[in-house]
Design an enzyme around this catalytic site. Structure first.
Site, PDB file in Angstrom:
ATOM      1  N   ARG A  89     -14.959   8.871  30.216  1.00 34.67           N
ATOM      2  CA  ARG A  89     -14.805   7.624  30.963  1.00 34.67           C
ATOM      3  C   ARG A  89     -13.998   7.836  32.239  1.00 34.67           C
ATOM      4  O   ARG A  89     -14.296   7.274  33.275  1.00 34.67           O
ATOM      5  CB  ARG A  89     -14.113   6.583  30.081  1.00 34.67           C
ATOM      6  N   TYR A  90     -12.939   8.621  32.131  1.00 35.92           N
ATOM      7  CA  TYR A  90     -12.083   8.894  33.287  1.00 35.92           C
ATOM      8  C   TYR A  90     -12.520  10.201  33.932  1.00 35.92           C
ATOM      9  O   TYR A  90     -13.049  11.083  33.250  1.00 35.92           O
ATOM     10  CB  TYR A  90     -10.626   9.012  32.831  1.00 35.92           C
ATOM     11  N   ARG A  93     -10.503  13.479  32.247  1.00 34.41           N
ATOM     12  CA  ARG A  93     -10.185  13.657  30.832  1.00 34.41           C
ATOM     13  C   ARG A  93     -11.247  13.060  29.927  1.00 34.41           C
ATOM     14  O   ARG A  93     -11.954  12.133  30.316  1.00 34.41           O
ATOM     15  CB  ARG A  93      -8.806  13.098  30.492  1.00 34.41           C
ATOM     16  N   CYS A 102     -10.635   8.441   8.060  1.00 30.70           N
ATOM     17  CA  CYS A 102      -9.206   8.290   8.273  1.00 30.70           C
ATOM     18  C   CYS A 102      -8.484   8.344   6.937  1.00 30.70           C
ATOM     19  O   CYS A 102      -9.112   8.202   5.876  1.00 30.70           O
ATOM     20  CB  CYS A 102      -8.902   6.946   8.935  1.00 30.70           C
ATOM     21  N   CYS A 106      -7.240   0.848   9.059  1.00 29.73           N
ATOM     22  CA  CYS A 106      -6.535  -0.277   9.672  1.00 29.73           C
ATOM     23  C   CYS A 106      -7.555  -1.379   9.916  1.00 29.73           C
ATOM     24  O   CYS A 106      -8.604  -1.136  10.508  1.00 29.73           O
ATOM     25  CB  CYS A 106      -5.931   0.133  11.007  1.00 29.73           C
ATOM     26  N   CYS A 109      -9.247  -1.831  13.378  1.00 29.59           N
ATOM     27  CA  CYS A 109      -9.700  -0.569  13.988  1.00 29.59           C
ATOM     28  C   CYS A 109     -10.666  -0.805  15.142  1.00 29.59           C
ATOM     29  O   CYS A 109     -11.692  -1.464  14.995  1.00 29.59           O
ATOM     30  CB  CYS A 109     -10.375   0.302  12.935  1.00 29.59           C
ATOM     31  N   ARG A 111     -12.636   1.265  16.391  1.00 32.79           N
ATOM     32  CA  ARG A 111     -13.933   1.907  16.104  1.00 32.79           C
ATOM     33  C   ARG A 111     -14.480   1.522  14.729  1.00 32.79           C
ATOM     34  O   ARG A 111     -15.134   2.321  14.066  1.00 32.79           O
ATOM     35  CB  ARG A 111     -13.824   3.434  16.235  1.00 32.79           C
ATOM     36  N   ASP A 270      -7.834  -4.985  20.464  1.00 35.27           N
ATOM     37  CA  ASP A 270      -9.193  -5.053  21.004  1.00 35.27           C
ATOM     38  C   ASP A 270     -10.003  -6.173  20.339  1.00 35.27           C
ATOM     39  O   ASP A 270      -9.686  -6.611  19.236  1.00 35.27           O
ATOM     40  CB  ASP A 270      -9.907  -3.713  20.792  1.00 35.27           C
ATOM     41  N   ASP A 307      -7.213  -2.338  26.823  1.00 39.35           N
ATOM     42  CA  ASP A 307      -8.359  -1.464  27.031  1.00 39.35           C
ATOM     43  C   ASP A 307      -9.522  -2.417  27.331  1.00 39.35           C
ATOM     44  O   ASP A 307      -9.934  -3.200  26.465  1.00 39.35           O
ATOM     45  CB  ASP A 307      -8.618  -0.616  25.775  1.00 39.35           C
ATOM     46  N   LYS A 314      -8.114   1.659  30.266  1.00 38.79           N
ATOM     47  CA  LYS A 314      -6.841   0.998  29.970  1.00 38.79           C
ATOM     48  C   LYS A 314      -6.239   0.426  31.245  1.00 38.79           C
ATOM     49  O   LYS A 314      -6.087   1.118  32.232  1.00 38.79           O
ATOM     50  CB  LYS A 314      -5.885   2.000  29.339  1.00 38.79           C
TER      51      LYS A 314
END
Ligand SMILES: *Cc1c(COP(=O)(O)O)cnc(C)c1O
Length: 345
Positions: A89-90, A93, A102, A106, A109, A111, A270, A307, A314
């Protein structure tokens, strides 16, 4: 990992589930699997349905409330996925997703669409192809390993990825985003530390949301990572009724500093489908940052970010300290609300 709690009857053996939670556990199978490590589970207050640890990992039926502006891909990652698992995206990086598993899941999450495969996404990261992409894109100087949790890979798999990245001369900086130090501090073994040493400039971002998570075991895990030369940062998500007040946040970031962890980002939650019960108004995050500035160590203050939906990346949000400005006169407000003048050239 084998002893994680996933099923309703297993969880109900140890904590008295509310009707809301019991219903939540029934719908979770179609959204994001439930799995809680014994270490994290032991931090739950069995008597309190509002326990901040419990609300992060035990679903409620609010997860069934889907708002029309929520999105399965809330930060627009799919549009920048250049190889399955590689998000570019950037300019300089990339985000390399190496697994969809995981330690625990959470409920907010970002994702959820792919993590745990509850929605049948069928995530098959193509790590070799991703490494080839990174090799051929010399503008990439920073690689972030995430998932899922990269520390669930075997020591040898991790060290082979880190060795491959170390061999790419334009990659200067590698970090791992992991919540395993929090969920499964036992994972930080000497064998793992050896594998992490396969990269000479590895950093790690952990994910702690509440001071209760700062256990002796987490402190030991952080100490081992620090001692083996890995700088540590923390990413928290601002969560309603969990850490959305100044005192809780202050206690959290002070404990992080005491574990040599720099509070890095504080995320606005999010727009994950079925997460509205955990989200706060955006103004809350700015209010918390404003309350911290001037009243605690500058190192302790994370950057509050959203984000952006749609793949904008972000975006930092800050309290406004500029009262007015002309080309050469800036009127600034300090942490006490007093005005100061700065004459610039
Ligand atoms: C968060 C993120 C990064 C890293 O961003 P930093 O601001 O450097 O921490 C890189 N790529 C993607 C897609 C991300 O979401």
């Amino acid at each position: 990992m084998r002893n994680r709690l996933s099923k309703k009857d297993e969880i109900a053996r140890f904590i008295k589930l509310s009707d809301d939670e019991a219903a939540g556990l029934d719908i979770a199978a179609a959204k994001l699997h439930v799995s809680i490590t014994p270490h994290f589970f032991n931090l739950i207050d069995p008597e309190n349905v509002n326990c901040p640890i419990r609300r992060q990992v035990v679903p409620t039926c609010s997860e069934g409330d889907i708002l029309d502006y929520e999105d399965n891909d809330p930060v627009g990652e799919e549009g920048s996925m250049v190889v399955p698992g590689l998000v570019h995206r950037y300019p300089d990086r990339v985000l390399l997703l190496v697994t969809d598993r995981c330690g625990s899941y959470c409920r907010y999450c970002t994702r959820s669409r792919l993590v745990s495969n509850a929605q049948g996404y069928g995530f098959h990261p193509q790590v070799e192809k991703s490494l080839d992409y990174i090799k051929s894109h010399t503008e990439i100087r920073d690689v972030l390993l995430s998932g899922g949790d990269p520390l669930l890979l075997s020591d040898s798999k991790l060290s082979s990825i880190l060795t491959a990245l170390a061999d790419i001369s334009h990659v200067e900086f590698v970090r791992i985003g992991s919540r395993l130090p929090v969920f499964l501090p036992q994972r930080i073994t000497s064998g793992l530390l050896d594998s992490l040493n396969a990269h000479p400039n590895l950093w790690m971002s952990i994910h702690v949301n509440h001071p209760t998570e700062c256990t002796v075991e987490l402190k030991d895990a952080c100490n081992k990572l620090s001692k083996s030369g890995i700088p540590l940062g923390n990413q928290s998500v601002l969560l309603r009724g969990i850490n959305d007040d100044i005192e809780t946040m202050k206690s959290l970031i002070h404990r992080l500093l005491m574990m040599k962890v720099k509070p890095y980002y504080l995320y606005q939650c999010d727009l994950v489908p079925g997460s509205s019960h955990l989200r706060t108004p955006v103004a809350k995050g700015i209010e918390i940052i404003k309350g911290l500035r001037g009243s605690t160590t500058g190192y302790a203050i994370p950057q509050f970010v959203i984000d952006a939906p749609g793949g904008g990346g972000k975006i930092p949000l800050n309290p406004n300290y500029v009262e007015s400005s002309t080309d050469d006169l800036w009127v600034l407000k300090n942490f006490e609300g007093k005005s100061f003048y700065y004459q610039s050239v």
